[in-house]
Design a protein around this motif. Structure first.
Motif, mmCIF file in Angstrom:
data_model
loop_
_atom_site.group_PDB
_atom_site.id
_atom_site.type_symbol
_atom_site.label_atom_id
_atom_site.label_comp_id
_atom_site.label_asym_id
_atom_site.label_seq_id
_atom_site.Cartn_x
_atom_site.Cartn_y
_atom_site.Cartn_z
ATOM 1 N N ASP A 70 -8.947 4.241 -2.425
ATOM 2 C CA ASP A 70 -9.447 4.267 -2.902
ATOM 3 C C ASP A 70 -10.575 2.106 -2.825
ATOM 4 O O ASP A 70 -10.061 1.697 -2.231
ATOM 5 C CB ASP A 70 -9.367 4.718 -4.236
ATOM 6 N N ASP A 71 -10.735 1.816 -3.959
ATOM 7 C CA ASP A 71 -11.876 0.672 -4.026
ATOM 8 C C ASP A 71 -10.901 -0.217 -5.028
ATOM 9 O O ASP A 71 -11.025 -1.218 -5.745
ATOM 10 C CB ASP A 71 -12.890 0.832 -5.064
ATOM 11 N N ARG A 72 -9.079 0.490 -5.686
ATOM 12 C CA ARG A 72 -8.508 -0.315 -6.445
ATOM 13 C C ARG A 72 -8.395 -1.509 -5.866
ATOM 14 O O ARG A 72 -7.630 -2.355 -6.709
ATOM 15 C CB ARG A 72 -7.536 0.618 -7.023
ATOM 16 N N TRP A 73 -7.910 -1.426 -4.808
ATOM 17 C CA TRP A 73 -7.550 -2.455 -3.519
ATOM 18 C C TRP A 73 -8.463 -3.932 -3.452
ATOM 19 O O TRP A 73 -8.909 -4.263 -3.452
ATOM 20 C CB TRP A 73 -7.335 -2.340 -2.258
ATOM 21 N N THR A 79 -11.784 -0.363 6.023
ATOM 22 C CA THR A 79 -13.049 0.694 5.431
ATOM 23 C C THR A 79 -12.253 1.042 4.447
ATOM 24 O O THR A 79 -11.380 0.386 3.723
ATOM 25 C CB THR A 79 -12.123 1.772 6.664
ATOM 26 N N ARG A 80 -12.859 1.300 3.330
ATOM 27 C CA ARG A 80 -12.432 1.563 2.373
ATOM 28 C C ARG A 80 -11.118 1.924 1.594
ATOM 29 O O ARG A 80 -10.272 3.196 2.142
ATOM 30 C CB ARG A 80 -13.187 2.836 1.152
ATOM 31 N N GLY A 81 -10.237 1.360 0.462
ATOM 32 C CA GLY A 81 -8.741 1.669 0.979
ATOM 33 C C GLY A 81 -7.702 0.749 1.582
ATOM 34 O O GLY A 81 -7.056 1.501 1.619
ATOM 35 N N HIS A 82 -8.456 -0.299 2.371
ATOM 36 C CA HIS A 82 -7.963 -0.383 3.438
ATOM 37 C C HIS A 82 -6.934 -1.745 3.069
ATOM 38 O O HIS A 82 -5.536 -1.082 3.622
ATOM 39 C CB HIS A 82 -8.740 -1.287 4.563
ATOM 40 N N LEU A 118 -1.114 4.196 7.865
ATOM 41 C CA LEU A 118 -2.208 4.658 7.830
ATOM 42 C C LEU A 118 -3.776 4.200 8.374
ATOM 43 O O LEU A 118 -4.732 4.145 7.413
ATOM 44 C CB LEU A 118 -2.039 4.314 5.804
ATOM 45 N N ASN A 119 -3.398 2.820 8.807
ATOM 46 C CA ASN A 119 -4.275 1.753 8.973
ATOM 47 C C ASN A 119 -5.686 2.507 10.389
ATOM 48 O O ASN A 119 -4.843 2.335 10.882
ATOM 49 C CB ASN A 119 -4.240 1.093 9.155
ATOM 50 N N VAL A 120 -6.288 3.101 9.553
ATOM 51 C CA VAL A 120 -7.193 3.463 10.626
ATOM 52 C C VAL A 120 -8.913 2.800 11.125
ATOM 53 O O VAL A 120 -9.429 3.005 12.365
ATOM 54 C CB VAL A 120 -8.279 4.434 9.670
ATOM 55 N N ASP A 121 -8.098 1.404 11.040
ATOM 56 C CA ASP A 121 -9.539 0.432 11.214
ATOM 57 C C ASP A 121 -8.835 -0.746 12.543
ATOM 58 O O ASP A 121 -9.217 -1.292 13.328
ATOM 59 C CB ASP A 121 -9.386 -1.007 10.184
#
Length: 135
Positions: A70-73, A79-82, A118-121
């Motif tokens: 999510d956008d807490r980082w 990407t969102r949550g990166h 976890l990094n889809v980028d």
């Protein structure tokens, strides 16, 4: 110490990629020593766990609960949550060491050596295999 880098493509989804066969191949014929597996990336880790019976999916589910996308980082590019991918190596370190006896990994019956990403980028990963021979 002997060392080599192997390349893996993790794709565009979160993954637990089993490296055990490559670890076995690398250790074969080397005698006694230690196999050290290291991923030189800030957003990936190495875990030893059971695979194929749901534990790999359970690990990804647990990481999703602990580190939501999510956008807490504060680390917020990509990407969102990166940013969670940059926190994950504090929970799943970027390395593991496995004893090697007679050129064979001394893993337990259900243990596998896995790359956790976890990094889809970033779809391309390097993993360094190093062997430190016994005295």
């Amino acid at each position: 110490m002997d060392s080599e880098i192997r390349h893996y493509r993790t794709g565009d989804r979160e993954v637990v990629l089993d490296l055990t066969d490559d670890c076995r191949e690398y250790a074969a014929g080397r005698g006694d020593g230690l196999l050290h597996v290291f991923v030189p990336h800030a957003t990936a880790g190495i875990a030893i766990l059971e695979t194929g019976a749901g534990s790999d999916d359970d690990l990804l589910a647990a990481l999703a609960d602990l580190l939501p996308a999510d956008d807490r980082w504060r680390h917020a590019h990509g990407t969102r949550g990166h940013g969670r991918s940059h926190v994950m190596p504090a929970l799943i370190p970027p390395y593991a060491t496995v004893p090697v006896l007679g050129g064979r990994l001394a893993l337990g019956t259900w243990q596998s050596v896995c790359l956790v990403d976890l990094n889809v980028d970033n779809h391309d990963r390097e993993v360094r295999f190093s062997f430190l021979a016994g005295a």
